[in-house]
Design a protein around this motif. Structure first.
Motif, PDB file in Angstrom:
ATOM      1  N   GLY A 122       0.814  -1.202   0.000  1.00 34.85           N
ATOM      2  CA  GLY A 122       0.000   0.000   0.000  1.00 34.85           C
ATOM      3  C   GLY A 122       0.853   1.261   0.000  1.00 34.85           C
ATOM      4  N   GLY A 123       0.226   2.363  -0.374  1.00 34.80           N
ATOM      5  CA  GLY A 123       0.958   3.620  -0.504  1.00 34.80           C
ATOM      6  C   GLY A 123       0.745   4.581   0.639  1.00 34.80           C
ATOM      7  N   GLY A 124       0.219   4.105   1.758  1.00 33.24           N
ATOM      8  CA  GLY A 124      -0.036   4.970   2.910  1.00 33.24           C
ATOM      9  C   GLY A 124       1.236   5.404   3.619  1.00 33.24           C
ATOM     10  N   LYS A 125       1.151   6.479   4.376  1.00 32.02           N
ATOM     11  CA  LYS A 125       2.345   7.064   5.010  1.00 32.02           C
ATOM     12  C   LYS A 125       2.886   6.201   6.143  1.00 32.02           C
ATOM     13  CE  LYS A 125      -0.279  10.149   8.105  1.00 32.02           C
ATOM     14  NZ  LYS A 125       0.078   9.488   9.370  1.00 32.02           N
ATOM     15  N   ASP A 126       2.082   5.313   6.728  1.00 35.17           N
ATOM     16  CA  ASP A 126       2.531   4.508   7.861  1.00 35.17           C
ATOM     17  C   ASP A 126       3.032   3.120   7.464  1.00 35.17           C
ATOM     18  OD1 ASP A 126       2.001   6.506   9.728  1.00 35.17           O
ATOM     19  OD2 ASP A 126      -0.110   5.921   9.890  1.00 35.17           O
ATOM     20  N   ILE A 127       3.057   2.827   6.174  1.00 33.13           N
ATOM     21  CA  ILE A 127       3.579   1.532   5.719  1.00 33.13           C
ATOM     22  C   ILE A 127       5.066   1.447   6.068  1.00 33.13           C
ATOM     23  CG2 ILE A 127       4.138   0.180   3.660  1.00 33.13           C
ATOM     24  CD1 ILE A 127       1.221  -0.018   4.360  1.00 33.13           C
ATOM     25  N   ASN A 128       5.450   0.317   6.668  1.00 31.81           N
ATOM     26  CA  ASN A 128       6.835   0.119   7.132  1.00 31.81           C
ATOM     27  C   ASN A 128       7.669  -0.517   6.013  1.00 31.81           C
ATOM     28  OD1 ASN A 128       9.189  -0.360   8.518  1.00 31.81           O
ATOM     29  ND2 ASN A 128       8.221  -1.377  10.259  1.00 31.81           N
ATOM     30  N   LEU A 129       8.056   0.314   5.063  1.00 26.69           N
ATOM     31  CA  LEU A 129       8.764  -0.197   3.887  1.00 26.69           C
ATOM     32  C   LEU A 129      10.060  -0.910   4.247  1.00 26.69           C
ATOM     33  CD1 LEU A 129       8.603   2.353   0.929  1.00 26.69           C
ATOM     34  CD2 LEU A 129       7.805  -0.021   0.987  1.00 26.69           C
ATOM     35  N   LYS A 130      10.828  -0.326   5.150  1.00 22.96           N
ATOM     36  CA  LYS A 130      12.120  -0.928   5.504  1.00 22.96           C
ATOM     37  C   LYS A 130      11.946  -2.342   6.024  1.00 22.96           C
ATOM     38  CE  LYS A 130      14.838   3.234   6.388  1.00 22.96           C
ATOM     39  NZ  LYS A 130      15.661   3.992   7.375  1.00 22.96           N
ATOM     40  N   SER A 131      10.955  -2.537   6.873  1.00 23.94           N
ATOM     41  CA  SER A 131      10.743  -3.865   7.444  1.00 23.94           C
ATOM     42  C   SER A 131      10.167  -4.830   6.414  1.00 23.94           C
ATOM     43  CB  SER A 131       9.812  -3.774   8.659  1.00 23.94           C
ATOM     44  OG  SER A 131       9.795  -5.001   9.359  1.00 23.94           O
ATOM     45  N   ILE A 132       9.298  -4.333   5.543  1.00 23.81           N
ATOM     46  CA  ILE A 132       8.735  -5.195   4.495  1.00 23.81           C
ATOM     47  C   ILE A 132       9.841  -5.746   3.610  1.00 23.81           C
ATOM     48  CG2 ILE A 132       7.350  -5.211   2.375  1.00 23.81           C
ATOM     49  CD1 ILE A 132       5.474  -3.175   3.756  1.00 23.81           C
ATOM     50  N   VAL A 187      13.510   0.004  -4.711  1.00 25.42           N
ATOM     51  CA  VAL A 187      14.629  -0.687  -5.359  1.00 25.42           C
ATOM     52  C   VAL A 187      15.891  -0.531  -4.521  1.00 25.42           C
ATOM     53  CG1 VAL A 187      16.143  -0.696  -7.382  1.00 25.42           C
ATOM     54  CG2 VAL A 187      13.670  -0.543  -7.686  1.00 25.42           C
ATOM     55  N   GLU A 188      16.129   0.662  -4.009  1.00 26.55           N
ATOM     56  CA  GLU A 188      17.296   0.911  -3.161  1.00 26.55           C
ATOM     57  C   GLU A 188      17.285   0.001  -1.935  1.00 26.55           C
ATOM     58  OE1 GLU A 188      19.294   4.869  -1.161  1.00 26.55           O
ATOM     59  OE2 GLU A 188      17.150   4.548  -0.874  1.00 26.55           O
ATOM     60  N   LEU A 189      16.116  -0.095  -1.270  1.00 24.90           N
ATOM     61  CA  LEU A 189      16.003  -0.966  -0.093  1.00 24.90           C
ATOM     62  C   LEU A 189      16.240  -2.426  -0.469  1.00 24.90           C
ATOM     63  CD1 LEU A 189      12.911   0.614   1.701  1.00 24.90           C
ATOM     64  CD2 LEU A 189      15.235   0.479   2.620  1.00 24.90           C
ATOM     65  N   CYS A 190      15.718  -2.833  -1.624  1.00 25.22           N
ATOM     66  CA  CYS A 190      15.946  -4.209  -2.085  1.00 25.22           C
ATOM     67  C   CYS A 190      17.437  -4.476  -2.256  1.00 25.22           C
ATOM     68  CB  CYS A 190      15.214  -4.453  -3.400  1.00 25.22           C
ATOM     69  SG  CYS A 190      13.423  -4.652  -3.250  1.00 25.22           S
ATOM     70  N   ILE A 239      18.638  -8.095  -2.620  1.00 28.07           N
ATOM     71  CA  ILE A 239      17.626  -8.471  -3.618  1.00 28.07           C
ATOM     72  C   ILE A 239      17.879  -7.637  -4.864  1.00 28.07           C
ATOM     73  CG2 ILE A 239      15.156  -8.499  -4.154  1.00 28.07           C
ATOM     74  CD1 ILE A 239      14.793  -8.561  -0.998  1.00 28.07           C
ATOM     75  N   ASN A 240      18.182  -8.293  -5.969  1.00 29.99           N
ATOM     76  CA  ASN A 240      18.539  -7.574  -7.190  1.00 29.99           C
ATOM     77  C   ASN A 240      17.256  -7.158  -7.915  1.00 29.99           C
ATOM     78  OD1 ASN A 240      20.152  -6.363  -9.036  1.00 29.99           O
ATOM     79  ND2 ASN A 240      21.039  -8.229  -9.871  1.00 29.99           N
ATOM     80  N   ALA A 241      16.743  -5.998  -7.538  1.00 31.54           N
ATOM     81  CA  ALA A 241      15.449  -5.542  -8.033  1.00 31.54           C
ATOM     82  C   ALA A 241      15.605  -4.639  -9.249  1.00 31.54           C
ATOM     83  CB  ALA A 241      14.708  -4.794  -6.924  1.00 31.54           C
ATOM     84  N   VAL A 242      14.567  -4.651 -10.084  1.00 33.43           N
ATOM     85  CA  VAL A 242      14.481  -3.755 -11.235  1.00 33.43           C
ATOM     86  C   VAL A 242      13.153  -3.014 -11.129  1.00 33.43           C
ATOM     87  CG1 VAL A 242      14.318  -3.580 -13.742  1.00 33.43           C
ATOM     88  CG2 VAL A 242      15.882  -5.241 -12.711  1.00 33.43           C
TER      89      VAL A 242
END
Length: 263
Positions: A7-17, A84-87, A92-95
């Motif tokens: 999801g694109g919400g502000k509280d999504i924990n991208l780093k942990s995902i 992608v940067e976090l991957c 994780i070799n992301a594109v």
């Protein structure tokens, strides 16, 4: 095959995902939103957002050329490249690709949306549409060579123009071609809530047959999301898990079927 919709919400924990993706020992595709970032940029640039509601009760963002520019900045620009940067930081070799790149997600622009305004029915046309096909050769080229696709809007229409589309429809289209075993949807809630203001109203299990009933009971964007879930199962069996994307170890949590499971 696992499809992860973030999801694109502000509280999504991208780093942990992204750090938790090691829990998946399978090919995966990420589809992400960026609505909070889009709205933040719109405020900074003083661009007004307009939400329209069709006569059938489905709401969407009115997508003029300014909105598409905002999406290119927020979705396919900042958010896509940060994921992608976090991957890469997690091995994780992301594109990262928008639907435009390599025509990876192809759609058809809406001929017009019938809306009701000030007591009158009118047809509005914008730069939005439905995804209809994917560049399966490009997707398989990436997956078969160890890359993780990170996909987002805008997509490309029949006239090679950028258009807005719904991520739920994109996920359904990907499933129709790739037959995902699992689809994880990480949102700003514990799962599907009967009462969106009450986190304790979590519905833990929903059968595919119950989705139509739920669709008739909700409105706005949730109505569109439930419709997309219902259509998704027409493309083949899968397990959909709607789970909390704000917590630590959200992937592991979802794989344990904590949240709402639809089979």
């Amino acid at each position: 095959m696992v499809i992860i919709k973030i999801g694109g919400g502000k509280d999504i924990n991208l780093k942990s995902i992204i750090a938790d993706l090691k829990s998946i020992n399978d090919k995966l595709i990420i589809v992400h939103g960026a609505n909070a970032l889009r709205d933040e940029l719109a405020d900074k640039l003083k661009i007004e957002r307009k939400v329209i509601t069709s006569q059938s009760g489905y709401t969407s963002v009115f997508s003029d050329e300014q909105t598409i520019d905002l999406m290119m900045m927020s979705y396919s620009g900042i958010k896509n490249k940060r994921i992608v940067e976090l991957c890469q930081q997690n091995g994780i070799n992301a594109v990262g690709l928008s639907g435009l790149d390599g025509k990876v997600i192809q759609g058809k622009r809406n001929s017009g949306i019938r809306v009701r305004e000030a007591g009158k029915t009118k047809i509005v046309r914008d730069f939005s549409g439905k995804p209809q096909d994917i560049n399966i050769n490009l997707i398989n080229l990436l997956l078969n060579n160890g890359y993780t696709p990170v996909l987002c809007v805008p997509i490309i229409d029949e006239n090679n123009m950028a258009i807005n589309s719904e991520n739920d429809d994109i996920v359904a289209l990907l499933h129709s071609r790739l037959k995902a075993d699992k689809i994880l949807q990480l949102i700003e809630a514990p799962g599907y809530l009967k009462d969106k203001s009450d986190p304790n109203s979590l519905i833990k299990k929903i059968s595919r047959d119950e989705l139509e009933k739920i669709e008739n009971e909700v409105d706005g964007r949730m109505k569109r999301k439930i419709y997309a879930l219902r259509k998704l199962f027409e493309f083949g069996e899968t397990t959909v898990i709607i789970s909390d994307g704000r917590i630590e170890n959200p992937i592991q949590n979802a794989l344990k079927e904590n949240g709402t499971v639809i089979k």
